[in-house]
Design a protein around this motif. Structure first.
Motif: not given
Length: 970
Positions: A227-228, A230
């Motif tokens: 998530e960080t 992307k």
């Protein structure tokens, strides 16, 4: 068939891989070696005997294998090379590989030329860090992983060191934050550590390979990376061999042939090889010495009475600490009726609830006349159980210490992760030292390390008493020391010697790193030691040996905070305590939920605690906006707030069609009035970046090239990212010199402030935005004008010399007017404080400490405590004072002048804001402290960085307030 065997011996595990001639994996294993590296290596090669019949190629790798290689002449392959080899053979499409081990972390970049980045001596952001956090939360790694998948909100947690992280996590636990959110936040901290400390500004993109135990076993950690960064699912591979990958690469790299007998003989020799260790004197020469030591300390026992038959008023004290919760119930004659010391296990409220029920069950008719709380969880306990009040920790401990030695002149309390020490002079607290966010020298490290070796803390402490040759581990950060302890184990040190060595290091860290004692006479003559860590006889003995003085350790050293809170409750003697009854305890429930405050742009992470009677406690707030039914307080003067509002007014003052961007960072907080007017005269409107937010910081995180830079420098990257989206041209000059205020030997800016524009230009992808960063100085008008015109011309912007000269003149006038405005506001604030008999704090730092994310609204915390707040730059200009250091920085000169100014005003005190990573402040803090102490003034220092948990800062500032009140006789 000839096989290849590779061993990867890390800090905590041994991995083995056997491959055949076609690189097929025939065997793989992953085991903890429990620090028995040599023995495990021998056992493993014997287990693999079937693969060694025809001779085999063998090599070793990993941090734990270096000693084996050096002493046994075994072939060693550097682990980064091993990983790279396996990547090229099995996953050639990889762009970046991230490997997290027990205490090692590394990133390999394969795009272009191969580059590797590794952690050095710090184990922050690795498996050891995650293990420590799991222990703190009283969860297994499996439970932690599962919980993290259900998170709703992330909280900022430091992972540069497990000890710092405990400081961040414990207040969140005390606020009632959901464990799922804590687990996900811990994993996010590891991700942030990897991006900032390891990647160091190089972007992680393309195809990503996850390696190592933590990434293999923890899906929640992989999700945070995904998530960080992307990234899409198809960009990430976590192979089945992730935990064996270095061993696999080592096997691929093996070239030296051995027979089974040859290798077995080498390993047997290593197992039996003598060990050489740095050793120190034993804690006790004889058993008689130990018995005399015990007898002396038993003379300071507390008095006890039976709770069951007690029929008078009792007084309750609760100390909700960082890792433990303590309760003491006192009689009217200060006898202990009931005491409790229990681990929080991640939920201190459950501990207190059960203890209260036990008290009521032992004596259903008990009359509790008063109840007070102290410690990190004070506010939560007060609201949850309807206690009568709270007392700051330092005052609770002093109140308790006085009962054991009325002449006490020095109190040292070492808890799980806190050190509190204060000098007493003429019956009042004269000087307070609290550890910063670092818990070096505290007890939690001994406890965590004992657990990792299968001992409880008490058992481990007793071992140290039996040591004959304590290991010298030096005085280092406790997480760094972790590697030293492991090395001592690998070298054959006994557990007794390691226990005693750790205790000695904890004492030395406390004395020389936290208290920073220059010699034993700095400490005092009537010393009382307390806190759970001093229950450890080994720590107490090491302390007395180091000081060469006898000290008093009360029998309730671990309960002194709760004991002092109970004494305080008795002094206030309300008719009847408002504490929950037994029936109310039986019906007690508690729920908590996390929300983001929408009251202002800070978006504080709030925890709303709701109790069974419908009452609520909102924790995590930095102001009173979200607190219902709070009394309307007087709006106290606050120069930080005043200056920020004034700067915002200047930002919107001029409007032009032509725009130029400037980041509102570092020295621009000082020079904003100058540059805004300067460019207005030249026909440009300056588009300033907005004050820093957490999201802005995270947006620029990937381009930060060094984790050792201070937080105010790190946030610059986020400001530039914001400006790239707003303007075509950014102006951010390099300025070796600041404005010369005639207060110092020279007028430099610190190197980071002076040259950070070059870091930005070299490390950030500015896309189509131009950045103009000339070297400018106000000292030489001609050079200033020529350099500015030249660099703007290169960017396609032409100015006339006379216009630039005029702009320079008008900018300086505006800057001077703004300085005078701040001084006038300062004078008004001081007059207001004196009219209303309010204490004044000069909140000192640098101009950029005005940024609300950087200062964490420390100014608001002070005004909430009833202080009028002024700043060092608002202090009226004085004649230059002589100082004992090389005084060549403008901002430092302001600090020293402010310290002298405070000494000349009885109603003023100084609080200094210091950014982690600021090396120069090692000088300023000592000098400011010396200036103040010569005039019997308190020195209070608050260290700040990206973590915004204000628990320790609140304790420190409340302690200052109480100390001032005591000194004034209130």
């Amino acid at each position: 068939m000839k096989y290849k065997i590779g061993f990867d011996i890390g800090s905590t595990t041994i991995k083995a891989v056997v491959i055949d001639e076609n690189n097929n994996i025939c065997y793989k294993s992953y085991q903890r070696h429990m620090a028995q590296v040599r023995q495990k290596a021998l056992e493993k090669i014997r287990e693999l005997k079937e693969y060694t019949k025809d001779g085999f190629e063998f090599a070793i790798s990993g941090s734990g294998a270096i000693g084996l290689s050096e002493q046994g002449q075994l072939p060693f392959v550097q682990e980064v090379f091993s990983s790279a080899k396996a990547v090229h053979v099995f996953y050639p499409e990889t762009d970046v590989a991230i490997e997290l081990g027990g205490e090692d972390a590394k990133i390999l970049f394969f795009k272009g030329s191969m580059e590797q980045r590794m952690n050095s001596t710090c184990a922050g952001g690795t498996g050891a860090f995650i293990d420590q956090m799991a222990s703190l939360l009283d969860m297994s790694l499996k439970e932690m992983n599962q919980a993290s998948l259900q998170y709703h909100r992330l909280y900022p947690i430091a992972s540069r060191c497990g000890v710092f992280a405990k400081t961040d996590i414990q207040p969140l636990i005390n606020q009632g934050v959901d464990k799922a959110d804590l687990c996900a936040s811990i994993f996010q901290a590891v991700v942030d550590q990897t991006i900032t400390s390891l990647a160091q500004g190089r972007k992680i993109e393309g195809n990503l390979l996850f390696l190592g135990g933590p990434l293999y076993f923890l899906e929640g950690l992989r999700n945070r990376f995904k998530e960080t960064l992307k990234m899409e699912e198809n960009q990430i591979i976590c192979p089945e061999t992730a935990i064996h990958f270095v061993a696999l690469g080592t096997a691929l790299s093996a070239t030296q042939t051995f027979t089974f007998e040859e290798l077995e003989e080498k390993l047997i020799s290593l197992v039996n090889a003598p060990i050489h260790l740095e050793q120190t004197l034993p804690l006790f020469e004889t058993q008689e010495d130990y018995q005399a030591f015990i007898k002396r300390h038993q003379s300071h026992d507390a008095k006890y009475a039976s709770l069951k038959d007690y029929d008078k008023k009792a007084y309750l004290g609760i100390d909700s600490g960082s890792t433990t919760t303590k309760l003491v119930l006192l009689s009217e004659d200060h006898e202990i009726l009931y005491q409790s010391y229990a681990s929080n296990k991640g939920n201190p409220m459950d501990v207190v609830l059960e203890e209260l029920k036990t008290i009521y069950q032992i004596n259903p008719n008990i009359q509790i006349g008063g109840s007070y709380a102290t410690g990190y969880g004070e506010e939560l306990m007060r609201h949850a159980f309807h206690l009568d009040g709270g007392i700051v920790e330092t005052m609770a401990h002093y109140t308790a210490a006085k009962t054991f030695n009325p002449e006490v002149d020095y109190i040292l309390d070492i808890g799980g992760q806190d050190i509190k020490c204060f000098k007493i002079r003429d019956g009042h607290i004269d000087d307070i030292v609290l550890n910063e966010a670092c818990s070096s020298g505290c007890g939690s490290f001994i406890e965590t390390f004992a657990k990792s070796l299968g001992y409880d803390a008490k058992e481990f402490a007793v071992l140290g008493l039996k040591s004959k040759h304590p290991v010298d581990l030096g005085t280092r950060c406790t997480v760094f020391m972790n590697s030293g302890v492991k090395q001592a184990q690998k070298n054959g040190a006994t557990m007794e010697d390691i226990s005693a060595g750790l205790c000695r290091s904890v004492v030395k860290n406390a004395l020389y790193k936290v208290i920073r004692a220059k010699n034993k006479d700095d400490i005092g003559n009537h010393i009382v030691v307390q806190g759970g860590t001093f229950q450890n006889d080994s720590v107490l003995r090491c302390f007395e040996m180091e000081l060469q003085k006898e000290v008093i350790r009360p029998s309730i050293a671990h309960l002194m905070g709760a004991y002092g809170a109970a004494l305080y409750a008795q002094d206030l003697h309300p008719e009847k305590s408002s504490i929950l009854t037994y029936e109310q305890c039986c019906q007690f429930t508690h729920e908590s939920k996390s929300v983001a405050c929408q009251g202002c742009t800070n978006h504080c992470s709030l925890t709303i605690n709701t109790f069974s009677d419908g009452s609520k406690l909102i924790a995590g707030n930095k102001c009173d906006k979200m607190i219902q039914n709070h009394k309307q307080k007087m709006d106290l003067p606050d120069l930080y707030k005043e200056k920020m509002n004034a700067l915002q007014g200047i930002i919107g003052k001029y409007s032009h069609t032509k725009k130029i961007g400037m980041p509102l960072v570092l020295n621009n907080y000082d020079l904003l009035p100058f540059w805004t007017k300067f460019f207005d005269v030249l026909g440009y409107e300056v588009i300033w970046s907005s004050p820093t937010t957490k999201q802005m910081y995270h947006n620029g995180q990937q381009s930060i090239p060094s984790d050792t830079a201070c937080f105010p420098a790190k946030v610059v990257h986020g400001h530039i990212e914001e400006l790239i989206k707003k303007v075509d041209t950014i102006f951010y000059p390099c300025m070796t010199y600041n404005v010369d205020e005639k207060q110092s030997d020279n007028h430099y800016n610190c190197p980071l402030v002076a040259y950070y524009p070059e870091v930005i230009a070299a490390n950030m992808d500015l896309k189509n935005t131009k950045i103009i960063y000339p070297f400018l100085s106000f000292d030489d008008t001609s050079t200033f004008v020529n350099a500015l015109m030249l660099h703007f011309k290169k960017a396609g912007i032409v100015f006339k010399k006379k216009d630039v000269l005029l702009a320079l003149e008008k900018g300086k006038e505006e800057y001077q007017l703004f300085r005078e405005y701040l001084v006038n506001k300062h004078i008004e604030a001081v007059q207001f404080a004196r009219q209303h008999h309010l204490p004044i704090v000069v909140l000192c730092g640098r101009p950029y400490h005005l940024d609300p994310l950087i200062n964490h609204q420390m100014n608001q915390l002070l005004t909430q405590l009833g202080f009028v707040v002024v700043s060092e730059e608002s202090v009226p200009r004085q004649d230059a004072h002589k100082v004992n250091v090389l005084n060549q920085w403008t901002y430092h000169a302001r600090l020293y002048q402010a310290a002298h100014y405070v000494c000349e005003n009885d109603d003023m005190n100084l609080v200094q804001l210091v950014s982690f990573g600021c090396g120069i402040d090692a000088i300023t803090t000592d000098e400011v402290r010396d200036i103040l102490r010569k005039q019997d003034k308190f020195y209070t220092q608050i260290k700040i960085d990206e973590i915004d948990n204000l628990g320790a800062a609140r304790i420190r500032l409340r302690s200052l307030k109480e100390a001032i009140a005591q000194k004034e006789g209130h």
